[in-house]
Structures are given as C-alpha cells and as structure tokens.
Design an enzyme around this catalytic site. Structure first.
Site, PDB file in Angstrom:
ATOM      1  N   GLU A  23       8.038  -1.635  24.599  1.00  0.00           N
ATOM      2  CA  GLU A  23       9.446  -1.531  24.233  1.00  0.00           C
ATOM      3  C   GLU A  23       9.856  -0.105  23.889  1.00  0.00           C
ATOM      4  O   GLU A  23       9.025   0.741  23.565  1.00  0.00           O
ATOM      5  CB  GLU A  23       9.710  -2.417  23.030  1.00  0.00           C
ATOM      6  CG  GLU A  23       8.927  -1.943  21.834  1.00  0.00           C
ATOM      7  CD  GLU A  23       9.100  -2.818  20.598  1.00  0.00           C
ATOM      8  OE1 GLU A  23       9.130  -4.036  20.752  1.00  0.00           O
ATOM      9  OE2 GLU A  23       9.189  -2.252  19.510  1.00  0.00           O
ATOM     10  N   CYS A  76      13.323   5.807  20.751  1.00  0.00           N
ATOM     11  CA  CYS A  76      12.028   5.557  20.140  1.00  0.00           C
ATOM     12  C   CYS A  76      11.133   4.962  21.232  1.00  0.00           C
ATOM     13  O   CYS A  76      11.474   3.935  21.811  1.00  0.00           O
ATOM     14  CB  CYS A  76      12.256   4.569  18.998  1.00  0.00           C
ATOM     15  SG  CYS A  76      10.764   3.941  18.284  1.00  0.00           S
ATOM     16  N   CYS A 127      -1.915  -1.966  19.680  1.00  0.00           N
ATOM     17  CA  CYS A 127      -2.432  -0.858  18.880  1.00  0.00           C
ATOM     18  C   CYS A 127      -3.740  -1.295  18.236  1.00  0.00           C
ATOM     19  O   CYS A 127      -3.901  -2.440  17.832  1.00  0.00           O
ATOM     20  CB  CYS A 127      -1.434  -0.457  17.796  1.00  0.00           C
ATOM     21  SG  CYS A 127      -2.035   0.917  16.775  1.00  0.00           S
ATOM     22  N   CYS A 155      -2.572  -1.893  10.998  1.00  0.00           N
ATOM     23  CA  CYS A 155      -1.865  -1.802   9.710  1.00  0.00           C
ATOM     24  C   CYS A 155      -1.266  -3.185   9.416  1.00  0.00           C
ATOM     25  O   CYS A 155      -0.702  -3.818  10.311  1.00  0.00           O
ATOM     26  CB  CYS A 155      -0.774  -0.747   9.768  1.00  0.00           C
ATOM     27  SG  CYS A 155      -1.411   0.865  10.285  1.00  0.00           S
ATOM     28  N   CYS A 157       2.466  -4.363  10.329  1.00  0.00           N
ATOM     29  CA  CYS A 157       3.009  -3.961  11.628  1.00  0.00           C
ATOM     30  C   CYS A 157       2.763  -5.013  12.712  1.00  0.00           C
ATOM     31  O   CYS A 157       1.629  -5.446  12.925  1.00  0.00           O
ATOM     32  CB  CYS A 157       2.366  -2.645  12.048  1.00  0.00           C
ATOM     33  SG  CYS A 157       2.818  -2.117  13.696  1.00  0.00           S
ATOM     34  N   CYS A 166       8.759  -1.688  15.117  1.00  0.00           N
ATOM     35  CA  CYS A 166       7.489  -1.645  15.800  1.00  0.00           C
ATOM     36  C   CYS A 166       7.027  -2.979  16.410  1.00  0.00           C
ATOM     37  O   CYS A 166       6.568  -3.870  15.703  1.00  0.00           O
ATOM     38  CB  CYS A 166       6.481  -1.188  14.752  1.00  0.00           C
ATOM     39  SG  CYS A 166       5.200  -0.143  15.349  1.00  0.00           S
TER      40      CYS A 166
HETATM   41  N1  SAH Z   1       1.337   4.334  15.307  1.00  0.00           N
HETATM   42  C1  SAH Z   1       2.246   5.324  14.889  1.00  0.00           C
HETATM   43  C2  SAH Z   1       3.581   5.250  15.556  1.00  0.00           C
HETATM   44  C3  SAH Z   1       4.197   3.896  15.772  1.00  0.00           C
HETATM   45  S1  SAH Z   1       4.667   3.015  14.325  1.00  0.00           S
HETATM   46  C4  SAH Z   1       2.407   5.302  13.384  1.00  0.00           C
HETATM   47  O1  SAH Z   1       1.959   4.350  12.772  1.00  0.00           O
HETATM   48  O2  SAH Z   1       2.947   6.262  12.857  1.00  0.00           O
HETATM   49  C5  SAH Z   1       6.180   3.796  13.882  1.00  0.00           C
HETATM   50  C6  SAH Z   1       6.566   3.612  12.443  1.00  0.00           C
HETATM   51  O3  SAH Z   1       6.991   2.257  12.196  1.00  0.00           O
HETATM   52  C7  SAH Z   1       5.420   3.899  11.503  1.00  0.00           C
HETATM   53  O4  SAH Z   1       5.804   4.734  10.435  1.00  0.00           O
HETATM   54  C8  SAH Z   1       5.079   2.497  11.054  1.00  0.00           C
HETATM   55  O5  SAH Z   1       4.380   2.515   9.866  1.00  0.00           O
HETATM   56  C9  SAH Z   1       6.429   1.840  10.988  1.00  0.00           C
HETATM   57  N2  SAH Z   1       6.368   0.371  10.856  1.00  0.00           N
HETATM   58  C10 SAH Z   1       5.466  -0.471  11.379  1.00  0.00           C
HETATM   59  N3  SAH Z   1       5.708  -1.754  11.014  1.00  0.00           N
HETATM   60  C11 SAH Z   1       6.812  -1.716  10.225  1.00  0.00           C
HETATM   61  C12 SAH Z   1       7.557  -2.720   9.524  1.00  0.00           C
HETATM   62  N4  SAH Z   1       7.215  -4.004   9.558  1.00  0.00           N
HETATM   63  N5  SAH Z   1       8.616  -2.324   8.788  1.00  0.00           N
HETATM   64  C13 SAH Z   1       8.969  -1.000   8.756  1.00  0.00           C
HETATM   65  N6  SAH Z   1       8.309  -0.023   9.398  1.00  0.00           N
HETATM   66  C14 SAH Z   1       7.238  -0.366  10.128  1.00  0.00           C
HETATM   67 FE1  SF4 Z   2      -0.571   0.946  15.007  1.00  0.00          FE
HETATM   68 FE2  SF4 Z   2       1.493  -0.192  13.826  1.00  0.00          FE
HETATM   69 FE3  SF4 Z   2      -0.358   1.068  12.354  1.00  0.00          FE
HETATM   70 FE4  SF4 Z   2       1.328   2.498  13.895  1.00  0.00          FE
HETATM   71  S1  SF4 Z   2       1.881   1.235  12.134  1.00  0.00           S
HETATM   72  S2  SF4 Z   2      -0.915   2.721  13.727  1.00  0.00           S
HETATM   73  S3  SF4 Z   2       1.562   1.082  15.633  1.00  0.00           S
HETATM   74  S4  SF4 Z   2      -0.699  -0.783  13.597  1.00  0.00           S
END
Ligand code: SAH
Ligand code: SF4
Length: 363
Positions: free
Chosen positions: A102, A115, A122, A126, A129, A340
């Site tokens: 996406e 974006c 991934c 985390c 996410c 994300c």
């Molecule tokens: N993997 C990279 C880039 C993609 S995620 C990273 O983690 O930085 C992009 C951003 O979206 C990151 O800061 C991530 O922590 C945030 N993100 C992921 N899940 C989220 C959620 N449920 N609510 C708000 N931000 C979120």
């Molecule tokens: Fe991967 Fe989501 Fe963590 Fe970014 S925030 S590193 S996309 S698991």
C-alpha cells in the site's frame, strides 16, 4: 542492484540513471539507431513517464517493438483505493507476482506527501503494527518502491508528490539494496527529481544500514521509530531492541551530523507516563531531535489502547518543559484506517484470497 530482478532479464526501471543510460546507449547502438534516441528513451522511465512503450510516440515503431521485447515497462496494478473525509487516499497495489502493498497520499496545503512501502510484510514484529503481524514476505525491488510514486505521477488526478516518506509497509533499511537504488531514482534530476530534504526514511534503527544511509552525500531526512526511551520499555513493544539497543542507537545518531526526528506512538500504560517523557527528553534534548508524537492507530494493535487526549497533552508539555521540540501529529485518514499495513489486512480479509492470507500470530 541487478539489472534484472524477479520478473525480467533486463528491467531498466530497476537501474539507477547512470546504469540505465549505459544500457540504453549500448542497446540503441546494437539496433543501429542514432545515439540521440537514448535521450528520447531514458526520460520515459521516470522523468516524463509513460504507461507503456507504445505511448512513446516520438520513437519509430521498430524501436518501440524492440523496447517492448527487451525491457517492457512493468506497472503496479491499482487494486483498490479509499478516500478519507480529510482528503487522505490509500492505495493498494498489486505486484506482478500477485502480492500487494500500500501507499497513502496525504494532501496538506501545497504539500502532497506520499507514504510508500519498501517490503511486503515486515520481519520486525513491533507489537502495535499491523504490518508486523503479517510477518515478512519479501523485499520490494527498486522499481516497485519508486513505482508507487511513478503510478501517481502518471495519473492526472494526482501527479508527482512533493514529499515522500518511507512509512508504509516494511522496514526500509532491512531492504537496503532496494531502498538505496530507489532513493537515487526518487531524488536524481534525471529520474523523479524529488529533493533529498523532501524524502524521509523511517526506521527502527538497523545500525549498520543506518551508517550506510548517513554516508550518502544527499541529505535525506531520517526518522527513527523510537516509541520508548528505555531498553526495558522498548523491549516490551519492539523486538529490535534486543539486537540494536537504545544506547547504541543514540551513539550512532550522535555520530551523524544530521538532525533526526523520533517517532513516538503513545500507547496507554506502555510508554506514556511522565517518567517516560522524562526518559525520552534525556535522549532527545542532547541530540536536538524533534519528537513526533503519534496517536496509536487502533486497527494495528488489538489489545493495546491509545493514550487519552489529556495524557497526550501532559506528555507533550513535559517534553517541551525539558527543552524538547515536540509535535502532536493528528492521525490522518482514520476513517479509512490509513496506518501501517491496514488496508491490506482489511481487503484480504474480505476477499479471502488464499495465497494472500494474513498470518496474525507471526513474530
Ligand atoms: N518500519 C519502519 C517504517 C514503516 S512504519 C518504521 O518502523 O519506522 C511507519 C511508522 O508507522 C512507524 O513510526 C511505526 O511505528 C508507525 N506505526 C506502526 N503501527 C502503528 C499504529 N498502529 N499506530 C500508529 N503508528 C503506527
Ligand atoms: Fe515493521 Fe511495523 Fe515495526 Fe515498522 S513499525 S519495523 S513496519 S513491524
């Protein structure tokens, strides 16, 4: 980066401009065509893109047919898009192998930010996410990364974005080779020509790759997904902390003469106390880092709750009292779940396509 990739023997869209110019020059000579044809072909890749070689009407038919054979223009197929009440548009792209990623289009005044995704899924898991819960499927090729921008540049309803952020699906520095080439394609004046200061790489901090990114001469912007300011707190929500802990991350950031932004998603009870704010300030203030506070997007994280508005304001105030510049980002496109990895989860759940099933319990 290899000139081919998964799909083709030669894929000009996977090449940095120097490579593409050399390959096209050699090919044009082989065809017995005059050298000026190179300057008609190469800009069609990115600078003045076309949807198919057929649309290069300034080229003779024989060259068009030859290009189509040698290095056809691959496209990302727009599988779905959703428009939010606030103007945010979320795109789901189908890749040639059937997987999907996406992008999110965020208009804000004169700025149009796209974006983009760097991987399918991934590997970093985390807990908050949606992409992390899918697990890792594969890296995107350079053309699949920059192609998300190209597809919108081709659409008169959108056009080329002014800003690009690597905040879609995937961890960009895990796919360093692909992202390294895509950054060149996005930035180089012979390709998309988006200024380095308008391109942000967001990462959880894979330190060796971070050093490689910082070593590039262009001033790409760097966002670090910190989300917690002590090892104990961060370990509970971000498994990367085990491999590259905060103290090492901070030491590498000190070594870059580059201003960074910390991304900090506020999660109730996990990282949102005033003591958490103080720990964050101890890291951010000496670095002169900007802190971007983000509301937790609920769709990404079953079992986790966003911090209340009142606590969010207290947290931000504490940071500012301690000399840290903090912004409170509104969540854009909440009604279409534009965070994300979430459109993909929804579409797949409703389409129940077996090969695209989401693994909800991985990592
Ligand atoms: N993997 C990279 C880039 C993609 S995620 C990273 O983690 O930085 C992009 C951003 O979206 C990151 O800061 C991530 O922590 C945030 N993100 C992921 N899940 C989220 C959620 N449920 N609510 C708000 N931000 C979120
Ligand atoms: Fe991967 Fe989501 Fe963590 Fe970014 S925030 S590193 S996309 S698991």
């Amino acid at each position: 980066m290899a000139a081919s990739g998964y799909y083709l023997d030669v894929n000009l869209l996977n090449m940095t401009p120097d490579d593409a110019e050399h390959r096209v020059a050699a090919w044009v000579a082989e065809q017995g065509a005059p050298p000026y044809r190179v300057d008609q072909i190469v800009p069609r890749l990115w600078a003045r893109p076309i949807g198919a070689w057929d649309d290069a009407t300034d080229l003779p038919r024989a060259l068009i047919a030859g290009l189509e054979q040698w290095s056809p223009i691959l496209r990302l197929e727009r599988q779905a898009h959703q428009t939010s009440a606030d103007g945010t548009v979320k795109f789901l792209w189908r890749l040639p192998d059937g997987l999907s990623v996406e992008s999110v289009w965020i208009p804000e005044g004169k700025r149009r930010t796209l974006c983009i995704s760097s991987q399918v899924g991934c590997a970093f898991g985390c807990v908050f996410c949606a992409t992390g819960r899918m697990g890792f499927e594969r890296h995107l090729e350079p053309w699949e990364i920059a192609g998300q921008v190209r597809e919108l540049a081709l659409d008169p309803a959108f056009g080329k974005p002014t800003n690009v952020v690597f905040m879609g699906m995937g961890e960009p520095l895990h796919n360093w080779d692909g992202v390294d080439a895509a950054l060149t394609i996005l930035n180089d004046a012979r390709c998309l020509g988006i200024g380095a200061r308008h391109i942000t790489v967001s990462t959880v901090g894979i330190l060796p790759r971070l050093a490689q990114l910082a070593a590039r001469r262009e001033q790409f912007r760097l966002a670090i997904s910190l989300h917690a300011a002590t090892t104990e707190r961060r370990m509970a929500i971000m498994p990367i902390e085990k491999k590259y802990p905060i103290d090492r991350l901070v030491r590498s950031l000190e070594a870059f003469a580059r201003r960074v932004t910390f991304e900090y998603v506020l999660i109730r009870g996990a990282n949102d106390s005033l003591a958490d704010a103080e720990a964050l300030a101890r890291i951010a203030a000496p670095l002169g880092a900007l802190v971007n506070l983000l509301p937790l997007h609920p769709g990404g994280a079953p079992g986790l709750e966003p911090t209340s508005g009142a606590q969010t304001r207290r947290f931000a105030r504490r940071l500012r009292e301690l000399g840290v510049k903090a912004t409170l980002r509104r969540s854009r496109g909440l009604d279409i779940s534009a965070a994300c990895g979430q459109l993909r989860v929804e579409t797949e759940a409703s389409a129940s396509r077996p090969r695209m099933t989401v693994t909800s319990s991985s990592s």
